[in-house]
Motif scaffolding. Structure first.
Motif, mmCIF file in Angstrom:
data_model
loop_
_atom_site.group_PDB
_atom_site.id
_atom_site.type_symbol
_atom_site.label_atom_id
_atom_site.label_comp_id
_atom_site.label_asym_id
_atom_site.label_seq_id
_atom_site.Cartn_x
_atom_site.Cartn_y
_atom_site.Cartn_z
ATOM 1 N N GLU A 15 42.248 56.200 -0.190
ATOM 2 C CA GLU A 15 42.200 54.490 0.405
ATOM 3 C C GLU A 15 40.745 54.496 -0.617
ATOM 4 O OE1 GLU A 15 41.601 51.941 3.807
ATOM 5 O OE2 GLU A 15 43.137 53.530 4.379
ATOM 6 N N ALA A 16 41.412 53.279 -1.250
ATOM 7 C CA ALA A 16 40.367 52.500 -1.420
ATOM 8 C C ALA A 16 38.994 52.198 -1.190
ATOM 9 C CB ALA A 16 40.528 51.522 -2.807
ATOM 10 N N PRO A 17 38.118 51.926 -0.968
ATOM 11 C CA PRO A 17 36.848 51.241 -0.481
ATOM 12 C C PRO A 17 37.245 49.478 0.001
ATOM 13 C CG PRO A 17 35.590 52.176 -2.599
ATOM 14 C CD PRO A 17 36.948 52.662 -2.267
ATOM 15 N N GLN A 18 36.595 49.319 0.430
ATOM 16 C CA GLN A 18 36.499 47.920 0.660
ATOM 17 C C GLN A 18 35.707 47.366 0.178
ATOM 18 O OE1 GLN A 18 39.863 46.125 1.335
ATOM 19 N NE2 GLN A 18 38.643 44.266 1.631
ATOM 20 N N ILE A 19 35.472 47.126 -0.908
ATOM 21 C CA ILE A 19 34.430 45.445 -1.660
ATOM 22 C C ILE A 19 33.774 44.724 -0.721
ATOM 23 C CG2 ILE A 19 33.005 45.496 -3.291
ATOM 24 C CD1 ILE A 19 34.788 46.966 -5.129
ATOM 25 N N LYS A 20 32.580 43.995 -0.146
ATOM 26 C CA LYS A 20 32.590 42.726 0.504
ATOM 27 C C LYS A 20 31.346 42.060 -0.714
ATOM 28 C CE LYS A 20 31.850 43.254 4.783
ATOM 29 N NZ LYS A 20 31.677 43.196 6.033
ATOM 30 N N MET A 21 31.735 41.223 -0.819
ATOM 31 C CA MET A 21 30.050 40.262 -1.867
ATOM 32 C C MET A 21 30.042 39.209 -1.138
ATOM 33 S SD MET A 21 29.276 39.849 -6.182
ATOM 34 C CE MET A 21 30.892 38.592 -6.343
ATOM 35 N N ASN A 22 29.319 38.995 -0.959
ATOM 36 C CA ASN A 22 28.648 37.449 -0.292
ATOM 37 C C ASN A 22 27.615 36.795 -0.897
ATOM 38 O OD1 ASN A 22 31.094 37.283 1.943
ATOM 39 N ND2 ASN A 22 29.440 38.317 3.239
ATOM 40 N N ILE A 23 27.871 35.899 -1.743
ATOM 41 C CA ILE A 23 26.347 35.310 -2.140
ATOM 42 C C ILE A 23 25.414 34.786 -0.818
ATOM 43 C CG2 ILE A 23 25.856 33.244 -3.651
ATOM 44 C CD1 ILE A 23 28.034 33.509 -4.953
ATOM 45 N N LEU A 24 24.315 35.084 -0.703
ATOM 46 C CA LEU A 24 23.228 34.632 0.788
ATOM 47 C C LEU A 24 22.507 33.472 -0.120
ATOM 48 C CD1 LEU A 24 22.090 38.312 1.908
ATOM 49 C CD2 LEU A 24 24.313 36.880 2.572
ATOM 50 N N ALA A 25 22.045 33.184 -1.606
ATOM 51 C CA ALA A 25 21.477 31.835 -1.999
ATOM 52 C C ALA A 25 21.110 32.099 -3.301
ATOM 53 C CB ALA A 25 19.395 32.386 -1.361
ATOM 54 N N GLN A 26 21.293 30.801 -3.872
ATOM 55 C CA GLN A 26 21.535 30.425 -4.971
ATOM 56 C C GLN A 26 20.329 30.137 -5.592
ATOM 57 O OE1 GLN A 26 25.242 30.058 -7.511
ATOM 58 N NE2 GLN A 26 25.888 29.795 -5.208
ATOM 59 N N TYR A 27 19.297 29.649 -5.831
ATOM 60 C CA TYR A 27 18.319 28.942 -6.573
ATOM 61 C C TYR A 27 17.928 29.184 -8.343
ATOM 62 C CZ TYR A 27 15.655 33.471 -5.990
ATOM 63 O OH TYR A 27 15.036 34.425 -5.952
ATOM 64 N N ILE A 28 16.897 27.409 -8.804
ATOM 65 C CA ILE A 28 16.869 28.380 -9.664
ATOM 66 C C ILE A 28 14.704 28.796 -9.433
ATOM 67 C CG2 ILE A 28 15.222 27.034 -12.026
ATOM 68 C CD1 ILE A 28 17.098 24.983 -11.124
ATOM 69 N N ARG A 29 15.135 30.403 -10.256
ATOM 70 C CA ARG A 29 13.843 30.543 -10.842
ATOM 71 C C ARG A 29 12.574 29.885 -10.988
ATOM 72 N NH1 ARG A 29 13.252 37.369 -10.568
ATOM 73 N NH2 ARG A 29 11.246 36.914 -11.311
ATOM 74 N N ASP A 30 13.110 29.879 -12.121
ATOM 75 C CA ASP A 30 12.163 28.917 -12.983
ATOM 76 C C ASP A 30 12.738 28.372 -14.274
ATOM 77 O OD1 ASP A 30 9.206 28.515 -14.750
ATOM 78 O OD2 ASP A 30 9.960 30.128 -16.046
#
Length: 168
Positions: A15-30
């Motif tokens: 069984e292929a592993p279930q991939i979970k991806m969530n974007i928790l935050a996005q921001y302009i760093r510089d």
């Protein structure tokens, strides 16, 4: 008999592993935008030459399964005929991701391909807005092939390592 064969096939296939991806935050760093055209007052019609460079960086955060991926974009616009600078835009845009189920040997490419793919539309919008608000036509970045970018970076690193390994 057919039921037994189907059950055996199902058990044999891993069984292929279930991939979970969530974007928790996005921001302009510089971010930096220099409108050299306005500062120096270049006169007449200009035919711009735009150069876009993209670099990526990823690091593990202290929280479990969290990573920060930074897309670094440097855009330079010059007059084709005279090579005079029109504007310079430097942007570091970060995304914080929660990722589970990706095998360790595939994490590096996942971070530098899939994560920037998710944040790129936001980078594109920022570049468009900043160039427009800076007095230029909005610059709409073309799609970036993050797979090719990743492969080129790996090839460059291997070439650098081979060059350093050579005795002088």
């Amino acid at each position: 008999m057919a039921e037994n064969e189907t059950a055996a096939e199902g058990a044999a296939a891993p069984e292929a592993p279930q991939i979970k991806m969530n974007i928790l935050a996005q921001y302009i760093r510089d971010m930096s935008f220099e409108n050299i055209l306005a500062q120096k007052g270049i006169q007449g019609e200009v035919n711009p030459d735009v150069s876009v460079q993209v670099n990526l960086d990823a690091k593990k955060r202290t929280a479990e399964h969290q990573f920060e991926v930074i897309t670094k974009v440097q855009i330079s616009s010059k007059v084709k005929e005279s090579d005079q600078q029109l504007f310079l835009l430097e942007l570091e845009y970060a995304g914080v991701f929660h990722i589970e189920g990706v095998p360790e040997d595939q994490m590096h490419p996942f971070l530098l391909i899939e994560c920037p793919r998710m944040t790129f539309p936001f980078v594109r919008r920022i570049v468009s807005d900043v160039t427009r608000d800076g007095g230029f036509p909005p610059l709409n970045l073309e799609n970036i092939d993050f797979v090719a970018l990743y492969r080129n970076e790996i090839a460059r690193r291997q070439a650098d390592a081979a060059a350093q390994a050579k005795p002088n």
